[in-house]
Design a protein around this motif. Structure first.
Motif, short mmCIF file in Angstrom:
data_model
loop_
_atom_site.label_atom_id
_atom_site.label_comp_id
_atom_site.label_asym_id
_atom_site.label_seq_id
_atom_site.Cartn_x
_atom_site.Cartn_y
_atom_site.Cartn_z
N THR A 1 -61.49 -122.91 -37.16
CA THR A 1 -61.17 -121.81 -36.24
C THR A 1 -59.94 -121.05 -36.70
N ASP A 2 -58.95 -121.78 -37.21
CA ASP A 2 -57.75 -121.13 -37.73
C ASP A 2 -58.08 -120.25 -38.93
N LEU A 3 -58.95 -120.72 -39.83
CA LEU A 3 -59.36 -119.91 -40.96
C LEU A 3 -60.09 -118.64 -40.50
N LEU A 4 -60.91 -118.79 -39.48
CA LEU A 4 -61.63 -117.64 -38.94
C LEU A 4 -60.66 -116.61 -38.37
N ARG A 5 -59.65 -117.08 -37.67
CA ARG A 5 -58.65 -116.17 -37.11
C ARG A 5 -57.86 -115.47 -38.21
N ARG A 6 -57.54 -116.20 -39.27
CA ARG A 6 -56.82 -115.58 -40.38
C ARG A 6 -57.67 -114.51 -41.06
#
Length: 225
Positions: free
Chosen positions: A15-20
């Motif tokens: 999810t963090d990668l998606l947000r980045r």
């Protein structure tokens, strides 16, 4: 390791990668989230590799399986189902059981991203992914009890090897360094999550590239602090 337990561990970093990706102006066609492979061991995420190309990401599978002794590997990629964005996770456990897990993605205004609960996606459909992950998990991990010390001259009676817990970190560091060197030329990223600040310090001393370090003694915490 149960698939549900694996997913509980990998959802936050994915999810963090998606947000980045969203922050870089992507996720909607012109720049989707890069295919990312994540290694899980001992109930935690240990390392991950993300590159723009699926094959480049999959090339990290064997190195992760052998070098960090992954209990499970998860390949996460962005796709569309019925015109809506989803995350497709292909999970492969050490006993080579494969499962597909889907998550709906909601793209809000600005950089806002929300993901749904993981849903059973049945048997993975991409044979290329399944084969690569299964072959990787078929290789025997490195023996961390045979990592040579640097602080001994081999005098009779001295232990020539590091304690296994230290050998584990040294092997992790070498594995991540190898992957970092391999993918940085194709705009890839590698991350490593140490189990403690002490493990982070040892990994850095063993050659772990500083930009790959997350978690304890990571970018938010100075190594000497």
């Amino acid at each position: 390791m149960l698939i549900a337990d694996v997913m509980a561990l990998v959802v936050p970093p994915v999810t963090d990668l998606l947000r980045r990706t969203r922050a870089r102006g992507g996720t909607h066609g012109e720049q989707p989230m890069f295919p990312t492979i994540i290694a899980v061991r001992n109930g935690r995420v240990v390392a991950g590799v993300s590159t723009p190309r699926l094959q480049a990401t999959l090339s990290a599978a064997r190195t992760l399986a052998v070098g960090v002794d992954a209990a499970a590997l998860v390949l996460a990629a962005q796709a569309e189902v019925e015109g809506r964005p989803v995350l497709v996770h292909t999970v492969m456990t050490r006993d080579r059981r494969a499962k597909q897990v889907l998550q709906r993605v909601e793209l809000g205004p600005g950089e806002r991203v929300a993901v749904g609960e993981p849903q059973d996606g049945g048997t993975p459909q991409d044979d290329t992914v399944v084969t690569a992950l299964a072959e990787a998990m078929g290789h025997r991990p490195v023996d961390v009890t045979r990592v040579a010390r640097r602080d001994t001259a081999g005098t009779f009676g001295e232990d020539l090897y590091l304690p296994p817990e230290q050998g584990r970190v040294v092997v992790d560091a070498g594995t991540v360094r190898t992957l970092h060197d391999r993918v940085r030329g194709v705009a890839g990223e590698v991350f490593y999550v140490p189990r403690s600040p002490e493990a982070a310090r040892l990994a850095l001393e063993a050659g772990l590239p500083r930009p790959t370090l997350l978690g304890p003694a990571g970018p938010e915490e100075p190594v000497d602090g």
